[in-house]
Design a protein around this motif. Structure first.
Motif, PDB file in Angstrom:
ATOM      1  N   SER A   1     -91.854 138.987  51.644  1.00 22.40           N
ATOM      2  CA  SER A   1     -91.607 138.073  52.176  1.00 22.40           C
ATOM      3  C   SER A   1     -90.390 138.701  52.575  1.00 22.40           C
ATOM      4  O   SER A   1     -89.270 138.423  51.461  1.00 22.40           O
ATOM      5  CB  SER A   1     -91.818 136.813  51.944  1.00 22.40           C
ATOM      6  N   SER A   2     -89.508 138.240  53.531  1.00 20.85           N
ATOM      7  CA  SER A   2     -87.800 138.568  53.931  1.00 20.85           C
ATOM      8  C   SER A   2     -86.976 136.943  53.014  1.00 20.85           C
ATOM      9  O   SER A   2     -85.634 137.332  52.392  1.00 20.85           O
ATOM     10  CB  SER A   2     -87.048 137.655  55.336  1.00 20.85           C
ATOM     11  N   ASP A   3     -87.878 135.517  52.936  1.00 22.51           N
ATOM     12  CA  ASP A   3     -86.985 134.216  51.971  1.00 22.51           C
ATOM     13  C   ASP A   3     -86.912 134.997  50.246  1.00 22.51           C
ATOM     14  O   ASP A   3     -85.762 134.081  50.237  1.00 22.51           O
ATOM     15  CB  ASP A   3     -87.932 133.362  51.902  1.00 22.51           C
ATOM     16  N   ILE A   4     -87.838 136.144  49.498  1.00 26.18           N
ATOM     17  CA  ILE A   4     -86.323 136.723  48.709  1.00 26.18           C
ATOM     18  C   ILE A   4     -86.581 138.239  48.795  1.00 26.18           C
ATOM     19  O   ILE A   4     -85.918 138.055  47.906  1.00 26.18           O
ATOM     20  CB  ILE A   4     -88.283 136.721  47.388  1.00 26.18           C
ATOM     21  N   GLY A   5     -86.161 138.068  49.641  1.00 26.37           N
ATOM     22  CA  GLY A   5     -85.198 139.846  49.960  1.00 26.37           C
ATOM     23  C   GLY A   5     -86.157 141.216  50.342  1.00 26.37           C
ATOM     24  O   GLY A   5     -85.727 141.819  50.594  1.00 26.37           O
ATOM     25  N   GLY A   6     -87.473 140.448  50.936  1.00 21.11           N
ATOM     26  CA  GLY A   6     -88.521 141.662  50.848  1.00 21.11           C
ATOM     27  C   GLY A   6     -88.060 141.584  52.570  1.00 21.11           C
ATOM     28  O   GLY A   6     -87.829 141.188  53.503  1.00 21.11           O
ATOM     29  N   GLY A   7     -89.228 142.710  53.241  1.00 18.03           N
ATOM     30  CA  GLY A   7     -89.384 143.283  54.131  1.00 18.03           C
ATOM     31  C   GLY A   7     -89.813 142.471  55.852  1.00 18.03           C
ATOM     32  O   GLY A   7     -90.073 142.718  56.501  1.00 18.03           O
ATOM     33  N   THR A   8     -90.826 141.786  54.968  1.00 18.25           N
ATOM     34  CA  THR A   8     -91.727 140.868  56.150  1.00 18.25           C
ATOM     35  C   THR A   8     -91.431 139.221  55.908  1.00 18.25           C
ATOM     36  O   THR A   8     -90.959 138.880  55.408  1.00 18.25           O
ATOM     37  CB  THR A   8     -92.974 140.494  55.180  1.00 18.25           C
ATOM     38  N   THR A   9     -90.652 139.224  57.306  1.00 17.24           N
ATOM     39  CA  THR A   9     -90.775 137.820  57.778  1.00 17.24           C
ATOM     40  C   THR A   9     -92.461 136.919  58.176  1.00 17.24           C
ATOM     41  O   THR A   9     -93.014 138.029  58.775  1.00 17.24           O
ATOM     42  CB  THR A   9     -90.579 137.401  59.348  1.00 17.24           C
TER      43      THR A   9
END
Length: 103
Positions: A54-62
């Motif tokens: 998840s982008s919430d933790i710095g990843g590339g998926t919303t």
């Protein structure tokens, strides 16, 4: 189960939560603290790639819950009894009124 960057209040409820989980799940429940890069690095050690997190933790998926539900319903073959949001250019009543009552 991986819980990433929980609310600081998590420390207060975690003993109760872990007790309620049971022995097997408790052993599989992992909490990751730190900044985004630290959490991403820890997740990488468990086989998670940055682009899949998840982008919430710095990843590339919303994550969009509406899109998720629409995709799941489509994959499961769900057909609503009534169309709540009709296709543009049509009236809601065209979809729910019997053919004989249309003008």
């Amino acid at each position: 189960v991986h819980l990433c960057r929980p609310n600081p209040m998590f420390h207060i409820i975690s003993p109760v939560l872990k007790h309620a989980l049971g022995k097997r799940l408790r052993a599989r429940f992992l909490v990751h603290f730190g900044n985004k890069e630290q959490v991403l690095e820890e997740m990488r050690h468990y086989g998670f790639q940055r682009e899949n997190l998840s982008s919430d933790i710095g990843g590339g998926t919303t994550f969009d819950p509406i899109v998720f539900m629409e995709d799941r319903l489509e994959k499961e073959g769900y057909q609503p009894a009534v169309t709540i949001f009709p296709p543009s250019g049509t009236s809601l009543f065209e979809n729910i009124m019997p053919q004989s009552t249309k003008n």
